[in-house]
Design an enzyme around this catalytic site. Sequence first.
Site: not given
Length: 466
Positions: A227, A232, A239, A250, A309, A311, A313
């Site tokens: 990933k 993020d 967030k 991230d 959020d 994102e 996956r």
Amino acid sequence: MKLTFYEKRPKDKNIARIVLREGNESVVGVQGGKKVIYIGLGDGLRLNRRKLVSLARKVVVLAKGAKISCVALDFKDFVKNFEVAASELAEVLAVNFELANFEFVKYKSRPRDGWNFVKEIFVFGKIMPEIKNGFKKGQIVGGEVNACRILANTPGGEMTPKVLAEAAKTAFKNLPVKVSVLGCKEMGDLKMGGVLGVAKGAKEEPKFIIMEYMAGAKDKPVVLVGKGVTFDTGGLNIKTGEGMYEMHMDMSGAASVIHVIATAAKLKIAKNIIGLIPAVENMPSNESFRPGDVLRMMSGKTVEIINTDAEGRVILADALTYAKKYKPRLVVDVATLTGAALAALGQRASVIFSKDDSLIKTFQELGEESGDYVWPLPLWDEYEDDGIKGVFADLVNAHKTRYGGAILGAMFLWQFVKDDKAKAGAVFPWVHIDMAPRMTSIEGDWLAKGAAGEPTRLLVKLLEKF
Ligand code: BES
Ligand code: ZN
Ligand code: ZN
């Protein structure tokens, strides 16, 4: 850090000797005018891998604290107390000396009398060639884990998808690894609606980074997917301040995949290995993807975005679809996927998922061997009824329930691995590592604050053995 081998104990009084002893106290003391690093091993002097990891790190942390730059260890003190082969002992020591000697100081002013890094470790005794090789290998692995930590620690303002792609190229300089980088145009041609959808809100162009290390003749490859969310914010489902802190890390899965492949190339592992990194920034803007949007993924499946959020996956799904073209014998994805993984395990292990129990067992064993510990959660079919399926699209990317978030994230990814035509079973054997719990080091790790560089050591062991 330099490692030097000597038959006899070095006489120089500036070199601090390590003394292993019973009890829980580890301190720097003085004996006959010379500094000594006392390491308490608890009850009894038996060493196992877990103890050895913290022992090696304590040595370096104590040395740094006492401004000791040269340390000497009597190798036979360790061999006689350790249950595994001496070459492995050497490797564990060297890896963890390197990890403990790392600090992310790129953005700090140099102190007047310099940094307190340990400069040299003297290993004395009768050191056989295979033991020297163990030390050398450990230094290579440790160096790559630290390089991974540098990438992950780099602030989001600097570490964009483009910079991550360049970092991959730099990591493979003079190594036989081919790097290709796809931009919006190429991803559009491939219909990667997941990566492109998440990237919509950001000014920075997304990249899809492909790394190919082909040293295994006609073997089917192992594919590693990381990933690569370079920052993020959560997107429009933004967030909180506290939740956004550290989200420059991230892309830790991506950083690990890059440096696992670099290690494999440096160790000349004779296998075929592919790395895939979907790299994006998840930003809120007037162009962002929205809750309620439906994305058409590379596989053809559609996903209703419930929460921008979730994102990770969405971008990983396209990478898993892309992986199919390699007909891999194993795919492992590594992702800081869910906060729920932390709720489940705390911060001592990453969560692993697989439909194949023997792979789970292998990964747990490799976790113990490497020090990157992993623990499983289930991927039962029943969870598919708990909110993976969509109302307005084939799938949803998030759920109403607060429970089982790590499992639901993994179940979403499974939708892009399983073979719908074959009803049961996957297109390829697959392991998902939710490494959010191990994104950063914690107090008891004896490591510098920031990225922990996991699960690099585990994946290197995997490539060596699997
Ligand atoms: N990158 C985060 C997960 C994360 C949180 C990693 C903390 C490391 C530390 C991920 O993209 C995310 O935000 N996940 C959501 C999913 C939810 C909206 C279904 C989460 O975990 O809250
Ligand atoms: Zn997120
Ligand atoms: Zn994320």
